[in-house]
Design an enzyme around this catalytic site. Sequence first.
Site, short mmCIF file in Angstrom:
data_model
loop_
_atom_site.label_atom_id
_atom_site.label_comp_id
_atom_site.label_asym_id
_atom_site.label_seq_id
_atom_site.Cartn_x
_atom_site.Cartn_y
_atom_site.Cartn_z
N HIS A 56 -2.39 33.91 30.33
CA HIS A 56 -2.15 32.49 30.07
C HIS A 56 -1.02 32.25 29.08
CE1 HIS A 56 -5.77 31.48 32.29
NE2 HIS A 56 -6.45 32.36 31.57
N LYS B 278 -3.07 35.35 41.64
CA LYS B 278 -3.87 34.46 40.80
C LYS B 278 -3.84 33.10 41.49
CE LYS B 278 -5.57 33.28 36.50
NZ LYS B 278 -6.53 33.97 35.64
N HIS C 96 -6.37 39.67 27.02
CA HIS C 96 -6.77 38.83 28.16
C HIS C 96 -5.90 37.57 28.24
CE1 HIS C 96 -9.68 37.50 31.21
NE2 HIS C 96 -9.49 36.28 30.71
#
Length: 356
Positions: free
Chosen positions: A241, A286, A225
Amino acid sequence: MCPCAISGHGAAPSGCVQRVETGLKHKRLNCTAARAEGVKTEKSIMASRFGVVLALLAVFLSGLDASRPAVNQELSNLFNEMWTLDVNRMTPATDYTISVQGRAGFVTQGSHVVHDRAAQPLFSNVNETKLQNIVTFTRLMKLLDNYERSTGVAERVTTEELTEINLFLDAVLETEVMKRAHRYLVSKAKSNSNLRIFKNQLRLIWFNLYHRKRNSALDSCGFEHVFVGETKSETEIIGFHNWIQFYLQEKSLHLDYKGYKARDHDLPDQDDHVLNLQFSWHGLVKPVGSAFIGTSPEFEMAIFTIVFLMNTERSTTVLVNIDQCQMELVVIRQGRSLGTAYPKLLSSNSRHVSQH
């Protein structure tokens, strides 16, 4: 009517007229006084209501301040020490160059339509030779193609992939950054001093598979993730990220940087080590993402592991000052494993210091 007139004496004498006029004057004065008193009362009511509004506003604003966490000085000091120990961190304008370009606009979650405020890629240059010579970076990059992008699709971990995870964790544990994190967690009784047990703890936090999509197979883990990124229901990007993955996906033309996200008085620079940004990936958008830029994988894993283990709430936000940046570190749990973890830049170039 004047009694003199009633008794048949004709027109009322001047004394009677004067009394009538005086009475009328008193009535007018009484009416004026009543009106003045009414206005006074109305003003008093308005002032009282205004006072109540001000009081409620003060309570509301104090509630907003209270909802913002205070700077965690202990973790700020620790993370700055780890920042100094991060010898594998890449140097802006030397090891890589970014171009932040324009500020991205508002985009609703799930939208595929976005105005591109960045004609060029975010990364115009990265020293790949240096990347290939740093063990934690090379072992990180080997893990990036091990995962299914879509949630709901079962992850199948091969023996080769398990070996890659072990080698990556071994490399991370050999760095001074993770050694310092380990000592801190042991001092807080959050980790065992035994390195093998600590390695298993890291594996559970970052690589343990779980269900991200309800009623699905084991389809996700914290590492996937945060460091790789996922898509949900083929409509939105979740996680993602990490700057290395961003660079590699941008280089492969799978990702398109749309611009930075920041407030008017705190625009990003080319040397910022944290960036809030907008991008598209495999056709999905995003609206607001965030990532450290240039940092080593061990630094990111270490600070988020500390925040994860030092708190038990499902969602934790810690306000810290690292280098010249003030940021929130957000960590969300998925049972005993990591659900997500990311930085949210609030201020860069020490602007938060000048504001105080």
